[in-house]
Write an enzyme that holds these catalytic residues in place. Structure first.
Site, PDB file in Angstrom:
ATOM      1  N   ARG A 110       0.975  -2.197  -3.379  1.00  0.00           N
ATOM      2  CA  ARG A 110       0.464  -0.807  -3.284  1.00  0.00           C
ATOM      3  C   ARG A 110      -0.800  -0.789  -2.425  1.00  0.00           C
ATOM      4  NH1 ARG A 110       2.703   3.697  -3.589  1.00  0.00           N
ATOM      5  NH2 ARG A 110       3.539   3.363  -5.684  1.00  0.00           N
ATOM      6  N   ARG A 157      10.345  -4.622   2.314  1.00  0.00           N
ATOM      7  CA  ARG A 157       8.953  -4.767   1.856  1.00  0.00           C
ATOM      8  C   ARG A 157       8.880  -5.610   0.570  1.00  0.00           C
ATOM      9  NH1 ARG A 157       6.725   0.835  -0.959  1.00  0.00           N
ATOM     10  NH2 ARG A 157       8.543   1.270  -2.270  1.00  0.00           N
ATOM     11  N   HIS A 163       3.931   1.984   6.787  1.00  0.00           N
ATOM     12  CA  HIS A 163       3.420   2.962   5.808  1.00  0.00           C
ATOM     13  C   HIS A 163       1.941   2.660   5.508  1.00  0.00           C
ATOM     14  CE1 HIS A 163       3.128   5.061   1.955  1.00  0.00           C
ATOM     15  NE2 HIS A 163       4.372   5.421   1.984  1.00  0.00           N
ATOM     16  N   ASP A 186       2.019  15.653   1.273  1.00  0.00           N
ATOM     17  CA  ASP A 186       3.105  14.724   1.593  1.00  0.00           C
ATOM     18  C   ASP A 186       3.937  15.388   2.683  1.00  0.00           C
ATOM     19  OD1 ASP A 186       5.494  12.863  -0.497  1.00  0.00           O
ATOM     20  OD2 ASP A 186       5.018  12.789   1.666  1.00  0.00           O
ATOM     21  N   GLU A 238       1.214   7.347   8.575  1.00  0.00           N
ATOM     22  CA  GLU A 238       2.306   6.385   8.733  1.00  0.00           C
ATOM     23  C   GLU A 238       3.017   6.543  10.082  1.00  0.00           C
ATOM     24  OE1 GLU A 238       4.711   6.925   5.168  1.00  0.00           O
ATOM     25  OE2 GLU A 238       2.867   7.566   4.150  1.00  0.00           O
TER      26      GLU A 238
HETATM   27  O1  TA6 Z   1       5.109   8.190   2.592  1.00  0.00           O
HETATM   28  C1  TA6 Z   1       4.924   9.107   1.539  1.00  0.00           C
HETATM   29  C2  TA6 Z   1       5.908   8.774   0.427  1.00  0.00           C
HETATM   30  O2  TA6 Z   1       7.239   8.921   0.857  1.00  0.00           O
HETATM   31  C3  TA6 Z   1       5.578   9.642  -0.778  1.00  0.00           C
HETATM   32  O3  TA6 Z   1       6.607  10.583  -1.038  1.00  0.00           O
HETATM   33  C4  TA6 Z   1       5.383   8.632  -1.913  1.00  0.00           C
HETATM   34  O4  TA6 Z   1       6.609   8.386  -2.570  1.00  0.00           O
HETATM   35  C5  TA6 Z   1       4.904   7.418  -1.121  1.00  0.00           C
HETATM   36  O5  TA6 Z   1       5.749   7.394   0.012  1.00  0.00           O
HETATM   37  C6  TA6 Z   1       4.866   6.114  -1.870  1.00  0.00           C
HETATM   38  O6  TA6 Z   1       6.155   5.614  -2.065  1.00  0.00           O
HETATM   39  P1  TA6 Z   1       6.284   4.268  -2.956  1.00  0.00           P
HETATM   40  O7  TA6 Z   1       7.766   4.003  -3.046  1.00  0.00           O
HETATM   41  O8  TA6 Z   1       5.556   3.183  -2.224  1.00  0.00           O
HETATM   42  O9  TA6 Z   1       5.629   4.584  -4.256  1.00  0.00           O
END
Ligand code: TA6
Length: 298
Positions: free
Chosen positions: A72, A98, A167, A211, A270
């Protein structure tokens, strides 16, 4: 390979070594003048800052560091799909690479800093989830700038389409005082407002969960941070879309690997190709998506 064997093969004294990092996962630590930490797990850039700067990437204090689990923060690689995989219950969000162990292929000193190359090839397990053959290489150069080039080769006999994203999580002083520039006038899907299509008026500011998927945005985005008094520029090649995300209060609370109060100190900008801009890769060809990150004091 053990960490000792990896160092035997790849370490560069005074510049790069492999260490046991979070969860004892092996990671390449780059030191001097720029600092970086790159996990083999997910080819995941977890830390980067140029000499004299504060850390540029953001990492949750609650992040997991474990095989098969996403980290994270830093720069997760989303492939071969972005977000949930429509209609496939149990499929890992943002794809499976990932969460995979990548192979450390090379570390070398280059004029721009230290380059680390990580590789992941499709195999029986991946074909069971996604029926195409590919080789991914992630070429990371850590120096005064951070450059990340995701190369996708189609090693099969038929074309395929895939989504891909770097991301990237950035550290900011206070999201409520942060703005993202460079996307004015572009169209986006607002995922917190019924996926309505909207047009960005001026800079992006943050007053709640944000988002958004901005389509056809090849230009650089800029994070203006008056609290840390710095500007972070994200330039790119081979990427048509940009996602901007902050979970805000409720979403932060809902994520076990995200501290309840951490939402104020981060923003994701991203670099990606998603939805209608998914990349089409002909058999035997390679596509490349690059993000280049620079930071300056203001
Ligand atoms: O990039 C934004 C997103 O798609 C959000 O909707 C949120 O889900 C974020 O990614 C994090 O995703 P994750 O699967 O890493 O918790």
């Amino acid at each position: 390979m053990t960490i000792a064997e990896l160092n035997q093969k790849h370490a560069i004294p005074g510049a790069a070594e492999i260490v046991a990092a979070g969860g004892n996962l092996p990671a390449v630590r780059i030191s001097g003048p720029a600092h970086a930490l790159i996990y083999l797990h997910g080819a995941h850039v977890a830390q980067w800052h140029p000499a004299g700067a504060k850390e540029v990437l953001w990492m949750s204090g609650q992040s997991l560091f474990a095989d098969g689990k996403p980290i994270r923060g830093g720069v997760p690689i989303c492939y071969p799909w972005f977000g949930p995989l429509g209609g496939v219950a149990g499929a890992a969000t943002h794809g499976f690479v990932r969460n995979s162990a990548w192979e450390l292929e090379a570390i070398r000193k280059v004029s721009a800093g230290v380059e680390v190359v990580l590789k992941l090839a499709s195999d029986g397990a991946s074909r069971g989830v996604w029926p195409h053959d590919f080789v991914l290489r992630h070429r990371i150069t850590a120096g005064n700038e951070l450059s990340m080039a995701l190369e996708l080769a189609n090693t099969g006999h038929a074309p395929f389409k895939a989504e891909e994203a770097l991301h990237t999580y950035f550290t900011v002083g206070d999201i409520r005082q942060t703005r993202v520039q460079g996307l004015a006038g572009t169209h986006y899907i607002d995922k917190v407002d019924g996926k309505k299509e909207k047009t960005q008026a001026g800079d992006i500011d943050f007053t709640g969960e944000t988002d958004r998927v901005y389509f056809d945005t090849p230009a650089p985005a800029v994070i203006e941070d008056p609290v840390l008094r710095r500007r972070i520029t994200i330039s790119k090649e081979g990427s048509r879309d940009t996602v901007v995300w902050n979970p805000w209060i409720a979403k932060a609370k809902a994520m076990a690997d995200f501290g309840d109060d951490e939402w104020t100190g981060m923003v994701c900008v991203e670099t990606c190709n998603v939805a209608g801009n998914a990349v089409e890769v002909a058999a035997g060809s390679t596509v490349r998506m690059t993000a280049r990150i620079a930071v300056q004091n203001i």
